[in-house]
Design a protein around this motif. Structure first.
Motif, mmCIF file in Angstrom:
data_model
loop_
_atom_site.group_PDB
_atom_site.id
_atom_site.type_symbol
_atom_site.label_atom_id
_atom_site.label_comp_id
_atom_site.label_asym_id
_atom_site.label_seq_id
_atom_site.Cartn_x
_atom_site.Cartn_y
_atom_site.Cartn_z
ATOM 1 N N UNK A 188 13.188 -2.533 -7.558
ATOM 2 C CA UNK A 188 13.677 -1.226 -7.963
ATOM 3 C C UNK A 188 13.469 -0.270 -6.793
ATOM 4 N N UNK A 189 14.297 0.756 -6.647
ATOM 5 C CA UNK A 189 14.076 1.699 -5.553
ATOM 6 C C UNK A 189 12.689 2.340 -5.638
ATOM 7 N N UNK A 190 11.945 2.298 -4.554
ATOM 8 C CA UNK A 190 10.622 2.906 -4.533
ATOM 9 C C UNK A 190 10.185 3.164 -3.091
ATOM 10 N N UNK A 191 9.212 4.021 -2.970
ATOM 11 C CA UNK A 191 8.511 4.248 -1.712
ATOM 12 C C UNK A 191 7.025 4.264 -2.022
ATOM 13 N N UNK A 192 6.265 3.496 -1.259
ATOM 14 C CA UNK A 192 4.832 3.397 -1.511
ATOM 15 C C UNK A 192 4.067 3.495 -0.212
ATOM 16 N N UNK A 193 2.964 4.202 -0.256
ATOM 17 C CA UNK A 193 2.000 4.206 0.830
ATOM 18 C C UNK A 193 0.693 3.668 0.297
ATOM 19 N N UNK A 194 0.247 2.547 0.822
ATOM 20 C CA UNK A 194 -0.949 1.900 0.284
ATOM 21 C C UNK A 194 -1.874 1.474 1.415
ATOM 22 N N UNK A 195 -3.070 1.083 1.018
ATOM 23 C CA UNK A 195 -4.055 0.612 1.983
ATOM 24 C C UNK A 195 -4.251 -0.886 1.789
ATOM 25 N N UNK A 196 -3.969 -1.646 2.822
ATOM 26 C CA UNK A 196 -4.162 -3.087 2.749
ATOM 27 C C UNK A 196 -5.661 -3.380 2.672
ATOM 28 N N UNK A 197 -6.040 -4.176 1.683
ATOM 29 C CA UNK A 197 -7.453 -4.515 1.436
ATOM 30 C C UNK A 197 -8.308 -3.266 1.228
ATOM 31 N N UNK A 198 -7.663 -2.189 0.754
ATOM 32 C CA UNK A 198 -8.353 -0.915 0.531
ATOM 33 C C UNK A 198 -9.046 -0.404 1.797
ATOM 34 N N UNK A 199 -8.484 -0.745 2.937
ATOM 35 C CA UNK A 199 -9.051 -0.379 4.235
ATOM 36 C C UNK A 199 -8.294 0.827 4.787
#
Length: 625
Positions: free
Chosen positions: A418-429
């Motif tokens: 689905x259309x989305x944009x995400x900013x995340x932290x890999x391994x919560x790092x």
């Protein structure tokens, strides 16, 4: 239809997923998360026209009157609050936080000195739906505490849990006789009790959780572990009771799955493999014997082997509470096991049974939804202008926001296309930020584009969910075809990702016929994850006409167009019918997606999934004497 209508910001707040370290997948630590397109719009409609417009004071009112003897008003508050908490995490809308605060303060003001929160008269406590209602109070309070770390809420939860434990032990009543459905309604308090143990580490809570599970060993109980491990189908565990909605019905779907949700939480804490294996065995049986092509099941709220006879019109099928709880159970299994099978189940139920039960504007819900007929609202319950499914539906809608992307050790799993944009932290790092941008018209379209934008070159795996129907699943990275390993329903793409890397996925999307082995003369049509249905606004003949079998020569011819009535798509399929004697005519029939079919909620848009096919004995192997 897939254009961005409203963006929502989803910021992770503390332990949003309640995941334990043993989970294979979990909700990432997001910096920001934006969903749009068809699913994002449905979420926004549900929040704006349903959750935000609910009067939380109205839901608190029953708790101010301790007069109830048998009904379940006390569940409505907790169901709404858990969905509102998810909606707040998704939007960070201060109006939601204010409503949550008001709802919790109102509820805590009704707590009795002994810790009781509920609406039952003293002589009727622990009976009928009383413990069930206290479960929902604890679930709501746990979500609010997770958001706010409010000390008064923690004290109230502990007092309520202590009241339940003390009262149950003092009653000296077998647990399977507390409440309804062989005690399953009462036993489902297992989930918040285990979660409260996770917050407080108070051993009496863990002891009580184990006490509940031990009670399932009694032959008179629901025996939820041993019957699952012995692979007894959920719809055949007990004889049909004399009172269907009574204490001895052990096939009640919603309550059973709620208990299994709690058992998964206990597995997370204890690591006891039998707990996980029991839930997996039960869930796999539900998939095989109960879940219909629309992604839900049950009749009159109980398991009955419905997958094998779903072409037969059946009374009160696919209760919205059953649909929601099935999606929630699948979401928990997805996190615990990392098996994309459960993401596939979520997709099927979400696009069909769940969205089919929600009014197009997100304001309210049907209670039951069938394979044909007219969509209608359920009845008011418990003397209130709401019911269990209106309160529960939004909890299912919010599953998409939680499940869309999940993370694990050095990996990101894509579950909703689905259309989305995400900013995340890999391994919560904090040193490993990754942005994900997805563009697609799926499931009306067969193509998905995913841009992977790490803060710096980073090695990790991108897990791409492989739908069960996708016989051809093609992946390219920066235009070059990739042969990815497929395991547990995910295609795994391992590489050193750089800014600007583009992943493209294509599916083979075609109309697929579905027939039951025991009913070869009814057919349903599927397209990707969507169940297709005819609707009287397009044509009436399928409601009285039988058709020749039309897929004898391979692929079904069709043409796809945009939806005329605000859904995902319309699909036109040529079918053969007898017009006059032996003369046959082709008729182009328009199908639409199941959620859109019937969406006027009136006879004008009566709908039908299963088409009647003509039996042609000249093409059968008939033995003559």
């Amino acid at each position: 239809m897939n254009r961005l209508i409203v963006f929502s910001l989803f910021i992770l707040t503390r332990s949003f997923s309640y995941a334990q370290s043993g989970d294979v997948l979990h909700i990432p630590e997001y910096k920001a998360f934006v969903m749009s397109g068809y699913v994002g719009n449905k979420i926004n409609l549900c929040i704006n026209n349903g959750i935000l417009k609910t009067d939380e004071n109205y839901l608190v009112e029953p708790f101010r009157h301790k007069e109830e003897e048998r009904q379940w008003q006390s569940e409505f508050w907790g169901k709404w609050l858990t969905s509102a908490a998810d909606a707040y995490r998704y939007t960070k809308d201060k109006r939601l936080l204010e409503k949550l605060k008001n709802a919790v303060n109102g509820l805590l003001a009704t707590q009795m000195p002994d810790g009781y929160i509920g609406n039952y008269a003293p002589a009727y406590r622990l009976k009928e739906w009383d413990i069930w209602g206290m479960k929902y109070c604890l679930l709501g309070l746990l979500d609010y505490y997770d958001l706010t770390r409010d000390g008064a809420t923690l004290i109230a939860m502990k007092k309520l849990a202590d009241y339940v434990i003390t009262s149950v032990k003092k009653s000296d009543i077998p647990f399977y006789r507390l409440g309804n459905y062989k005690g399953m309604a009462a036993a489902s308090i297992l989930e918040p009790i285990v979660r409260l143990y996770g917050v407080t580490k108070n051993e009496p809570y863990l002891d009580f959780a184990k006490y509940i599970v031990d009670s399932w060993k009694d032959p008179q109980s629901a025996q939820l572990i041993i019957k699952a491990l012995n692979h007894i189908p959920v719809g055949k565990r007990f004889p049909v009771p004399s009172s269907w909605y009574g204490p001895d019905n052990g096939q009640k779907a919603y309550e059973m799955m709620s208990c299994y949700e709690g058992l998964l939480e206990l597995y997370r804490v204890t690591g006891e493999k039998d707990y996980l294996n029991a839930v997996l065995a039960a869930a796999n049986d539900i998939c095989e014997s109960e879940i219909m092509i629309t992604g839900s099941g049950a009749s009159m709220e109980c398991w009955f082997g419905g997958a094998f006879m779903q072409s037969v019109p059946t009374k009160h099928t696919m209760e919205t509470c059953v649909t929601v709880t099935w999606l929630k159970l699948c979401f928990q299994l997805l996190q615990v096991t990392g098996d994309g099978k459960w993401a596939n189940e979520i997709e099927k139920g979400y696009y069909n049974a769940l969205l089919g039960a929600m009014k197009p504007d997100g304001s309210t819900w049907s209670k039951y939804i069938g394979m044909e007929g007219v969509k209608v609202l359920g009845e008011d319950q418990c003397g209130m202008h709401t019911n269990c499914c209106i309160a529960n539906g939004p909890r299912g809608i919010m599953v998409a926001a939680k499940a869309a992307l999940l993370a694990g050790r050095n990996m990101v799993a894509v579950n909703f296309y689905t259309p989305l944009k995400a900013g995340l932290l890999l391994n919560n790092d904090q040193k490993k930020p990754v942005e994900i941008e997805m563009a697609t018209g799926y499931p009306a379209s067969n193509r998905v584009q995913i841009k992977v934008i790490p803060g710096e070159m980073s090695a990790f795996a991108l897990l791409l969910r492989v739908p069960e129907w996708a016989h051809q699943f093609t992946i390219t990275v920066n235009g070059e075809k990739v042969a990815a390993d497929i395991k547990d329903h995910y295609a795994r793409v391992d590489r050193n990702w750089s800014k600007g890397d583009v992943v493209e996925i294509s599916f083979e999307m075609e109309v697929r016929p579905f027939r039951l082995e025991n009913d070869p003369y009814h057919v349903a049509l599927l397209y990707g994850p969507l169940v297709l249905a005819v609707d009287k606004r397009y044509n009436e003949s399928p409601f009285y006409q039988a058709y020749e079998r039309f897929d004898e020569h391979g692929k079904i011819a069709c043409r796809v167009s945009g939806s005329k009535y605000g859904g995902l798509l319309d699909i036109w399929v040529p079918l053969r019918k007898e017009a006059d004697g032996l003369v046959q005519q082709n008729e182009e029939i328009c199908f639409t997606d199941f959620a859109t079919a019937g969406n006027t909620w009136s006879a004008a848009s009566a709908y039908k999934v299963w088409l009647q096919e003509v039996r042609n004995v000249s093409k059968e192997n008939i033995k003559t004497q």
